[in-house]
Enzyme design. Sequence first.
Site, PDB file in Angstrom:
ATOM      1  N   GLU A  45      -9.492  -1.205  -3.874  1.00  0.00           N
ATOM      2  CA  GLU A  45      -9.371   0.178  -4.344  1.00  0.00           C
ATOM      3  C   GLU A  45      -9.264   0.311  -5.855  1.00  0.00           C
ATOM      4  O   GLU A  45      -8.776   1.326  -6.360  1.00  0.00           O
ATOM      5  CB  GLU A  45      -8.206   0.903  -3.648  1.00  0.00           C
ATOM      6  CG  GLU A  45      -8.338   0.995  -2.137  1.00  0.00           C
ATOM      7  CD  GLU A  45      -9.403   1.992  -1.670  1.00  0.00           C
ATOM      8  OE1 GLU A  45      -9.971   2.708  -2.516  1.00  0.00           O
ATOM      9  OE2 GLU A  45      -9.663   2.038  -0.443  1.00  0.00           O
ATOM     10  N   ASP A  56      -3.254   1.181  -5.228  1.00  0.00           N
ATOM     11  CA  ASP A  56      -2.498   2.433  -5.231  1.00  0.00           C
ATOM     12  C   ASP A  56      -1.065   2.244  -4.741  1.00  0.00           C
ATOM     13  O   ASP A  56      -0.283   3.194  -4.715  1.00  0.00           O
ATOM     14  CB  ASP A  56      -3.215   3.545  -4.469  1.00  0.00           C
ATOM     15  CG  ASP A  56      -3.272   3.350  -2.951  1.00  0.00           C
ATOM     16  OD1 ASP A  56      -2.405   2.664  -2.368  1.00  0.00           O
ATOM     17  OD2 ASP A  56      -4.202   3.903  -2.330  1.00  0.00           O
ATOM     18  N   HIS A 105      -0.256   3.822   1.465  1.00  0.00           N
ATOM     19  CA  HIS A 105      -0.690   4.452   2.705  1.00  0.00           C
ATOM     20  C   HIS A 105      -0.602   3.472   3.877  1.00  0.00           C
ATOM     21  O   HIS A 105      -0.624   2.251   3.690  1.00  0.00           O
ATOM     22  CB  HIS A 105      -2.134   4.931   2.563  1.00  0.00           C
ATOM     23  CG  HIS A 105      -2.348   5.799   1.353  1.00  0.00           C
ATOM     24  ND1 HIS A 105      -2.748   5.284   0.134  1.00  0.00           N
ATOM     25  CD2 HIS A 105      -2.193   7.135   1.175  1.00  0.00           C
ATOM     26  CE1 HIS A 105      -2.839   6.271  -0.748  1.00  0.00           C
ATOM     27  NE2 HIS A 105      -2.506   7.407  -0.140  1.00  0.00           N
ATOM     28  N   ASP A 129       0.844  -1.193   0.000  1.00  0.00           N
ATOM     29  CA  ASP A 129       0.000   0.000   0.000  1.00  0.00           C
ATOM     30  C   ASP A 129       0.883   1.248   0.000  1.00  0.00           C
ATOM     31  O   ASP A 129       1.954   1.258   0.624  1.00  0.00           O
ATOM     32  CB  ASP A 129      -0.881  -0.004   1.260  1.00  0.00           C
ATOM     33  CG  ASP A 129      -2.129   0.841   1.133  1.00  0.00           C
ATOM     34  OD1 ASP A 129      -2.100   1.854   0.413  1.00  0.00           O
ATOM     35  OD2 ASP A 129      -3.139   0.497   1.778  1.00  0.00           O
ATOM     36  N   ASP A 136      -2.847   3.212   6.437  1.00  0.00           N
ATOM     37  CA  ASP A 136      -4.150   2.740   6.926  1.00  0.00           C
ATOM     38  C   ASP A 136      -4.127   2.550   8.442  1.00  0.00           C
ATOM     39  O   ASP A 136      -4.703   1.607   8.980  1.00  0.00           O
ATOM     40  CB  ASP A 136      -4.554   1.439   6.229  1.00  0.00           C
ATOM     41  CG  ASP A 136      -4.756   1.635   4.739  1.00  0.00           C
ATOM     42  OD1 ASP A 136      -4.886   2.791   4.305  1.00  0.00           O
ATOM     43  OD2 ASP A 136      -4.777   0.632   4.002  1.00  0.00           O
ATOM     44  N   ASP A 196      -3.464  -3.187  -2.090  1.00  0.00           N
ATOM     45  CA  ASP A 196      -4.128  -1.960  -2.501  1.00  0.00           C
ATOM     46  C   ASP A 196      -3.474  -1.523  -3.806  1.00  0.00           C
ATOM     47  O   ASP A 196      -2.254  -1.334  -3.861  1.00  0.00           O
ATOM     48  CB  ASP A 196      -3.951  -0.880  -1.419  1.00  0.00           C
ATOM     49  CG  ASP A 196      -4.753   0.370  -1.689  1.00  0.00           C
ATOM     50  OD1 ASP A 196      -4.882   0.751  -2.871  1.00  0.00           O
ATOM     51  OD2 ASP A 196      -5.229   0.998  -0.721  1.00  0.00           O
TER      52      ASP A 196
END
Length: 308
Positions: free
Chosen positions: A280, A233, A130, A128, A132, A231
Amino acid sequence: MEREVRIIGAPTDYGANRRGVDMGPSAIRYAGLADELRAAGADVTDTGDLLVPTAETRDPSVDEPKEEGRNAKFVREVEDVSLRLADQVAEAIDDGGVPLVLGGDHSIAIGCLSGSGRDADIGAIWFDAHGDYNTPETSPSGNIHGMPLAAALAHRDLADVEWANAPGLQEENVVWVGLRSLDEAERKGIRESEATAFTMSDIDEHGMSEIIDQALEIATDGVDGIHVSLDLDWLDPNEAPGVGTPVHGGATYREAHYALERVAEYDEEHDVLRSMDAVEVNPVLDEHNQTAKLATELAASALGKRIL
């Protein structure tokens, strides 16, 4: 290595701030997921999608934490999806299969982790951009797709949200791979946690090969198996444009495939992969279903597809 892969769709966008991600499971299926998995040697069962009412029919503020400084949207809806998804994930594992959950936004990982860690100790590899790792206290947006790991690990003000906690998930066996966008409170929380974080800078310095091998060793140490959360992204937006929160400087096509291929190789040797999600994918933002296609290819790589 033939195994049952059970596809479970979770078409949610309660946790995100961009509409369209609820169509992710359909886009991934349309991109040829079942065929890719069969090419990897899997026996594929598709259970369809969880019934998820659209966000327009719900009030995001209902059952929202009311204390000052707490911010979380669609709490009741995310709870409902998470509980039902956890049951399906646990059932798939009990039946000897590997559940592959298609998002939807990343809030679905709450149910994935809870179901995968039911009656088992698990680790997690989190691909990911991010962390999270926000909570209702720290989240700038209130979007729960930025909170699933914090929720599962009962971090801070989420410790008493029992439906979201995953007691089987061991913090010291959680590994982020490819981080490059963190809020300040997240950064502090990750530094103070017992989990391991590898940024894109770490990958630049050491290479994906070394990083993914370290991640696998950490995530699998002393547990019954791992959950892999993908994810889209995590990849650079040039590779995966159809995501709601793109961040430049992500994993390349080959870096991503190498990492997931290594997961499959390690699993063949040690039988560690309990469950996986791919989240996502937003076809409204995508180009020619490119991101959904990439999700199918990467899932197949994680589940054993080989060049030779």
